[in-house]
Write a protein that holds these residues in place. Structure first.
Motif, PDB file in Angstrom:
ATOM      1  N   UNK A  18       0.811  -1.214   0.000  1.00 40.82           N
ATOM      2  CA  UNK A  18       0.000   0.000   0.000  1.00 40.82           C
ATOM      3  C   UNK A  18       0.849   1.270   0.000  1.00 40.82           C
ATOM      4  N   UNK A  19       1.988   1.242   0.664  1.00 37.84           N
ATOM      5  CA  UNK A  19       2.814   2.441   0.777  1.00 37.84           C
ATOM      6  C   UNK A  19       3.545   2.786  -0.516  1.00 37.84           C
ATOM      7  N   UNK A  20       3.773   1.803  -1.370  1.00 40.38           N
ATOM      8  CA  UNK A  20       4.498   2.032  -2.619  1.00 40.38           C
ATOM      9  C   UNK A  20       3.691   2.980  -3.511  1.00 40.38           C
ATOM     10  N   UNK A  21       4.354   3.981  -4.106  1.00 40.34           N
ATOM     11  CA  UNK A  21       3.621   4.884  -5.007  1.00 40.34           C
ATOM     12  C   UNK A  21       2.961   4.107  -6.138  1.00 40.34           C
ATOM     13  N   UNK A  22       1.759   4.490  -6.431  1.00 39.01           N
ATOM     14  CA  UNK A  22       1.004   3.861  -7.507  1.00 39.01           C
ATOM     15  C   UNK A  22      -0.109   4.787  -7.943  1.00 39.01           C
ATOM     16  N   UNK A  23      -1.004   4.310  -8.781  1.00 38.59           N
ATOM     17  CA  UNK A  23      -2.052   5.176  -9.326  1.00 38.59           C
ATOM     18  C   UNK A  23      -2.932   5.824  -8.257  1.00 38.59           C
ATOM     19  N   UNK A  24      -3.405   5.034  -7.319  1.00 32.75           N
ATOM     20  CA  UNK A  24      -4.286   5.585  -6.290  1.00 32.75           C
ATOM     21  C   UNK A  24      -3.537   6.573  -5.410  1.00 32.75           C
ATOM     22  N   UNK A  25      -2.343   6.210  -4.975  1.00 33.81           N
ATOM     23  CA  UNK A  25      -1.566   7.096  -4.116  1.00 33.81           C
ATOM     24  C   UNK A  25      -1.203   8.392  -4.836  1.00 33.81           C
ATOM     25  N   UNK A  27      -2.970   9.915  -7.122  1.00 33.57           N
ATOM     26  CA  UNK A  27      -4.173  10.753  -7.127  1.00 33.57           C
ATOM     27  C   UNK A  27      -4.407  11.379  -5.759  1.00 33.57           C
ATOM     28  N   UNK A  28      -4.238  10.612  -4.703  1.00 34.87           N
ATOM     29  CA  UNK A  28      -4.440  11.144  -3.355  1.00 34.87           C
ATOM     30  C   UNK A  28      -3.465  12.272  -3.051  1.00 34.87           C
ATOM     31  N   UNK A  29      -2.213  12.110  -3.433  1.00 32.76           N
ATOM     32  CA  UNK A  29      -1.219  13.166  -3.195  1.00 32.76           C
ATOM     33  C   UNK A  29      -1.543  14.413  -4.008  1.00 32.76           C
ATOM     34  N   UNK A  30      -1.976  14.236  -5.240  1.00 29.67           N
ATOM     35  CA  UNK A  30      -2.320  15.387  -6.081  1.00 29.67           C
ATOM     36  C   UNK A  30      -3.495  16.157  -5.493  1.00 29.67           C
ATOM     37  N   UNK A  31      -4.493  15.442  -5.004  1.00 29.05           N
ATOM     38  CA  UNK A  31      -5.638  16.114  -4.387  1.00 29.05           C
ATOM     39  C   UNK A  31      -5.201  16.824  -3.109  1.00 29.05           C
ATOM     40  N   UNK A  32      -4.368  16.180  -2.319  1.00 33.06           N
ATOM     41  CA  UNK A  32      -3.861  16.819  -1.106  1.00 33.06           C
ATOM     42  C   UNK A  32      -3.092  18.088  -1.413  1.00 33.06           C
ATOM     43  N   UNK A 108     -12.089   5.940  -6.822  1.00 34.72           N
ATOM     44  CA  UNK A 108     -12.696   4.609  -6.750  1.00 34.72           C
ATOM     45  C   UNK A 108     -12.348   3.779  -7.983  1.00 34.72           C
ATOM     46  N   UNK A 109     -12.504   4.357  -9.167  1.00 35.98           N
ATOM     47  CA  UNK A 109     -12.209   3.605 -10.398  1.00 35.98           C
ATOM     48  C   UNK A 109     -10.723   3.258 -10.468  1.00 35.98           C
ATOM     49  N   UNK A 110      -9.859   4.217 -10.135  1.00 34.23           N
ATOM     50  CA  UNK A 110      -8.414   3.929 -10.157  1.00 34.23           C
ATOM     51  C   UNK A 110      -8.071   2.799  -9.192  1.00 34.23           C
ATOM     52  N   UNK A 111      -8.734   2.781  -8.043  1.00 38.16           N
ATOM     53  CA  UNK A 111      -8.466   1.730  -7.056  1.00 38.16           C
ATOM     54  C   UNK A 111      -9.036   0.392  -7.507  1.00 38.16           C
ATOM     55  N   UNK A 150      -4.634   8.236   4.009  1.00 37.52           N
ATOM     56  CA  UNK A 150      -4.544   9.516   4.717  1.00 37.52           C
ATOM     57  C   UNK A 150      -3.113  10.060   4.641  1.00 37.52           C
ATOM     58  N   UNK A 151      -2.141   9.173   4.797  1.00 38.52           N
ATOM     59  CA  UNK A 151      -0.742   9.600   4.714  1.00 38.52           C
ATOM     60  C   UNK A 151      -0.392  10.208   3.365  1.00 38.52           C
ATOM     61  N   UNK A 152      -0.920   9.635   2.276  1.00 40.98           N
ATOM     62  CA  UNK A 152      -0.638  10.183   0.946  1.00 40.98           C
ATOM     63  C   UNK A 152      -1.336  11.525   0.737  1.00 40.98           C
ATOM     64  N   UNK A 153      -2.565  11.671   1.218  1.00 37.18           N
ATOM     65  CA  UNK A 153      -3.254  12.970   1.120  1.00 37.18           C
ATOM     66  C   UNK A 153      -2.481  14.007   1.915  1.00 37.18           C
TER      67      UNK A 153
END
Length: 194
Positions: A18-25, A27-32, A108-111, A150-153
Motif C-alpha cells: 500500500x505504501x508504494x507509489x502507484x495510481x491511487x496514491x 491521485x491522493x497526493x495530487x488532491x492533497x 474509486x475507479x483507479x483503485x 490519509x498519509x498520501x493525502x
C-alpha cells in the motif's frame, strides 16, 4: 491452516504494498496538494475500491482468467487507458484544478483497476484461513488502506503548502506516475505478442 504469524506477515506485506507509489496514491497526493477538503470521501473510496476489487478478483477474476486468458489482457488495456486519461487531466491543471479533476469517483475507479488489488487477492490472501480469520485480515487491510491513504493525502497537502510550484510539481509527478504505470501495463500486454 493459517497461523497468527501468517496473518501478521500478510498484513505487513499489505502495508508495504500500500505504501508504494502507484495510481491511487498519486491521485491522493495530487488532491492533497490542491488543499481540497473531503479527504474522508476519498479515503472511503479507496477502502471500498480495494474491498470490491479483492472480492471480485477472488470470486470472478481467477476463474475468468483461467477460462479466458484474453480477459486479463483486456483489463490491462482498459486500466492503461484510464490511467493515461487521468494522467493527462492532472498534467493540464494547476494543483487546485487537479483537486477538482479528481474526486471520489475517479479515486474509486483507479483503485478498482489498481494492480495492487490482484496482489491482495492472489498473493497476500490468507490461504487456508477460516472465515473469521479472513474477516480479521480484511478488517486489518481496511485499517491499513485508510491509514496509508490519509498519509498520501497529507503528504501531498504538506508539499502543496510549500508553495504553488511544489503543488504543481506534486500534480505533475502524480501525472507521470499514472502514465508510467499505464506504459508498464501496456508493455505487459504487448510483450507476448512480440
Amino acid at each position: 491452516m493459517t497461523t497468527a504469524f501468517d496473518l501478521v506477515a500478510s498484513l505487513g506485506g499489505a502495508a508495504v504494498v500500500l505504501a508504494v507509489p502507484g495510481p491511487t496514491n498519486a491521485l491522493l497526493a495530487a488532491v492533497g496538494a490542491g488543499h481540497r477538503r473531503g479527504a474522508a470521501a476519498l479515503i472511503g473510496a479507496v477502502v471500498l475500491g480495494y474491498a470490491v476489487s479483492i472480492g471480485v478478483l477472488r470470486l470472478v477474476g481467477g476463474p475468468l482468467v483461467e477460462a479466458l486468458p484474453a480477459a486479463s489482457a483486456l483489463m490491462r488495456v482498459l486500466l492503461a487507458g484510464w490511467l493515461v486519461f487521468l494522467g493527462c487531466c492532472l498534467w493540464r491543471r494547476l494543483p487546485s484544478g487537479a483537486s477538482r479533476a479528481v474526486g471520489p469517483r475517479e479515486v474509486l475507479v483507479a483503485t478498482l483497476l489498481n494492480p495492487k488489488g490482484a496482489v491482495f487477492a492472489f498473493v497476500l490472501w490468507p490461504q487456508g484461513a477460516r472465515a473469521a480469520e479472513v474477516a480479521g485480515w480484511g478488517a486489518g487491510v481496511a485499517v491499513l488502506v485508510a491509514a496509508v491513504s490519509f498519509g498520501w493525502v497529507e503528504t501531498g497537502r504538506r508539499l502543496g503548502q510549500l508553495g504553488a510550484r511544489q503543488g504543481l510539481a506534486v500534480a505533475r509527478v502524480a501525472a507521470l506516475v499514472l502514465i508510467a504505470f499505464a506504459l508498464v501495463l501496456g508493455a505487459g500486454v504487448l510483450s507476448p505478442l512480440v
